[in-house]
Design a protein around this motif. Structure first.
Motif, PDB file in Angstrom:
ATOM      1  N   ALA A 141       0.833  -1.204   0.000  1.00  0.00           N
ATOM      2  CA  ALA A 141       0.000   0.000   0.000  1.00  0.00           C
ATOM      3  C   ALA A 141       0.867   1.253   0.000  1.00  0.00           C
ATOM      4  CB  ALA A 141      -0.927  -0.011   1.207  1.00  0.00           C
ATOM      5  N   ARG A 161       2.178   1.932  -9.116  1.00  0.00           N
ATOM      6  CA  ARG A 161       0.767   1.659  -8.838  1.00  0.00           C
ATOM      7  C   ARG A 161       0.065   1.073 -10.055  1.00  0.00           C
ATOM      8  NH1 ARG A 161      -0.375   6.257  -6.811  1.00  0.00           N
ATOM      9  NH2 ARG A 161      -1.104   7.325  -8.669  1.00  0.00           N
ATOM     10  N   THR A 189      -5.841  -3.089   0.146  1.00  0.00           N
ATOM     11  CA  THR A 189      -6.837  -2.153  -0.367  1.00  0.00           C
ATOM     12  C   THR A 189      -7.332  -1.201   0.724  1.00  0.00           C
ATOM     13  OG1 THR A 189      -8.523  -3.869  -0.033  1.00  0.00           O
ATOM     14  CG2 THR A 189      -7.613  -3.619  -2.247  1.00  0.00           C
ATOM     15  N   CYS A 190      -7.560  -1.719   1.932  1.00  0.00           N
ATOM     16  CA  CYS A 190      -8.018  -0.855   3.026  1.00  0.00           C
ATOM     17  C   CYS A 190      -6.956   0.180   3.387  1.00  0.00           C
ATOM     18  CB  CYS A 190      -8.373  -1.684   4.255  1.00  0.00           C
ATOM     19  SG  CYS A 190      -9.924  -2.595   4.119  1.00  0.00           S
ATOM     20  N   CYS A 191      -5.704  -0.251   3.475  1.00  0.00           N
ATOM     21  CA  CYS A 191      -4.632   0.668   3.825  1.00  0.00           C
ATOM     22  C   CYS A 191      -4.433   1.710   2.729  1.00  0.00           C
ATOM     23  CB  CYS A 191      -3.347  -0.106   4.063  1.00  0.00           C
ATOM     24  SG  CYS A 191      -1.968   0.922   4.620  1.00  0.00           S
ATOM     25  N   TYR A 192      -4.468   1.276   1.484  1.00  0.00           N
ATOM     26  CA  TYR A 192      -4.263   2.204   0.364  1.00  0.00           C
ATOM     27  C   TYR A 192      -5.398   3.223   0.280  1.00  0.00           C
ATOM     28  CZ  TYR A 192      -3.590   3.861  -4.415  1.00  0.00           C
ATOM     29  OH  TYR A 192      -3.414   4.653  -5.505  1.00  0.00           O
ATOM     30  N   ASP A 193      -6.628   2.764   0.462  1.00  0.00           N
ATOM     31  CA  ASP A 193      -7.767   3.689   0.444  1.00  0.00           C
ATOM     32  C   ASP A 193      -7.661   4.707   1.577  1.00  0.00           C
ATOM     33  OD1 ASP A 193      -8.854   2.518  -1.772  1.00  0.00           O
ATOM     34  OD2 ASP A 193     -10.277   1.269  -0.664  1.00  0.00           O
ATOM     35  N   GLY A 194      -7.260   4.237   2.760  1.00  0.00           N
ATOM     36  CA  GLY A 194      -7.111   5.151   3.881  1.00  0.00           C
ATOM     37  C   GLY A 194      -6.030   6.185   3.649  1.00  0.00           C
ATOM     38  N   ARG A 250      -5.008   7.302   0.737  1.00  0.00           N
ATOM     39  CA  ARG A 250      -5.435   8.227  -0.322  1.00  0.00           C
ATOM     40  C   ARG A 250      -6.460   9.235   0.166  1.00  0.00           C
ATOM     41  NH1 ARG A 250      -7.672   5.636  -5.549  1.00  0.00           N
ATOM     42  NH2 ARG A 250      -8.885   4.508  -3.988  1.00  0.00           N
ATOM     43  N   GLN A 251      -7.264   8.841   1.159  1.00  0.00           N
ATOM     44  CA  GLN A 251      -8.388   9.674   1.574  1.00  0.00           C
ATOM     45  C   GLN A 251      -8.056  10.576   2.757  1.00  0.00           C
ATOM     46  OE1 GLN A 251     -11.571   6.878   2.230  1.00  0.00           O
ATOM     47  NE2 GLN A 251     -11.537   6.159   0.105  1.00  0.00           N
ATOM     48  N   ALA A 301      -5.127   7.191   8.203  1.00  0.00           N
ATOM     49  CA  ALA A 301      -5.543   5.951   7.534  1.00  0.00           C
ATOM     50  C   ALA A 301      -5.821   4.820   8.512  1.00  0.00           C
ATOM     51  CB  ALA A 301      -4.459   5.508   6.546  1.00  0.00           C
ATOM     52  N   THR A 335      -9.414   3.129   8.659  1.00  0.00           N
ATOM     53  CA  THR A 335      -9.701   2.288   7.489  1.00  0.00           C
ATOM     54  C   THR A 335      -8.861   1.022   7.521  1.00  0.00           C
ATOM     55  OG1 THR A 335     -10.115   4.316   6.235  1.00  0.00           O
ATOM     56  CG2 THR A 335      -9.884   2.282   4.980  1.00  0.00           C
TER      57      THR A 335
END
Length: 252
Positions: free
Chosen positions: A81, A91, A138-143, A145-146, A174, A177
């Motif tokens: 991530a 990426r 995916t959870c770590c990457y989304d966190g 990014r957001q 993050a 998430t």
């Protein structure tokens, strides 16, 4: 107050478990199921007591594989991530690989891992890590990014470096998430381990279940299954409790 909440949670778990056991027994009586199809809770509990020494040995093997697989999967998920966040060209290559890794059934991967890593602990640990790798990543990457842009803008105006933004702003933001991914990983990690033991092993609860199945010891199979369920539930609530202590602002 914390002890009271813990007591309430344990009471709810006890009531839910008792209700499931009651429904289990009612189903056996209502449908007149023979013991070789579905043994009763009393028979399974008796087998747990009768074979506790053998079950304990195999449970320790499976438990250690689950813990090592969980730690390896969490490390891999966090590492990839971060790579996708920090290196944009990487990426574009990693995302298709991540998606492809989930498109292949785990049962198809297990024999290959046995061939490469042998029938020891390593193949089961990697199997458990692979099955939790995607949700954690995916959870770590989304966190990451957001992260709220206001936090980043304020830190930049105060002269924060790229690494300071990552460690002091992005990662803490993050964590809630990522915590969701860790909770999912704690529940599904035993699945990968048991699949690896089913494909090839000489010890562990998965191996014990196969041996019991071959001898039609259905109550012993359910006893091993009960221990696996206990592992999953214990891992989930342990992870949940630790995460709530590590992220006290999440509930707010």
């Amino acid at each position: 107050m914390a002890d009271f909440r813990l007591s309430k949670r344990m009471l709810r778990i006890l009531i839910s478990g008792s209700g499931m056991l009651a429904l289990w027994q009612v189903a056996i009586v209502l449908f007149e199921l023979p013991s070789f199809i579905l043994p009763g809770p009393v028979a399974v509990f008796s087998k747990l007591v009768e074979r506790y020494d053998i079950l304990w040995i195999h449970a320790m093997v499976t438990g250690s594989e689950i813990i090592m697989g969980l730690l390896l999967g969490l490390f891999m998920g966090l590492f990839f991530a971060l790579q996708m966040l920090l290196f944009a060209p990487l990426r574009r290559w990693l995302l298709p690989i991540l998606i492809t890794s989930q498109a292949i059934p785990v049962f198809a991967i297990a024999p290959i891992l046995m061939l490469w890593l042998g029938y020891g602990v390593a193949s089961k640990v990697v199997m458990a890590a692979l099955i939790i790798f995607f949700p954690v990543t995916t959870c770590c990457y989304d966190g990451l990014r957001q992260t709220p842009s206001g936090y980043l803008d304020l830190a930049k105006t105060m002269g924060a470096t790229r690494w300071q933004l990552l460690w002091q702003i992005r990662l803490p933001a993050a964590l809630p998430t990522l915590a969701s991914g860790i909770r999912v990983a704690a529940v599904v990690a035993p699945i990968g381990t048991v699949i690896g033991e089913w494909v090839g092993s000489s010890e562990g609860l998965g191996y014990l279940m196969l041996q019991a199945n071959a001898r039609m010891f259905v109550d012993e199979m359910f006893a091993a299954l009960f221990i696996l369920a206990f592992f999953s539930i214990s891992l989930y609530f342990t992870a949940d409790r630790l995460l709530k202590k590590a992220i006290p602002w999440q509930d707010k």
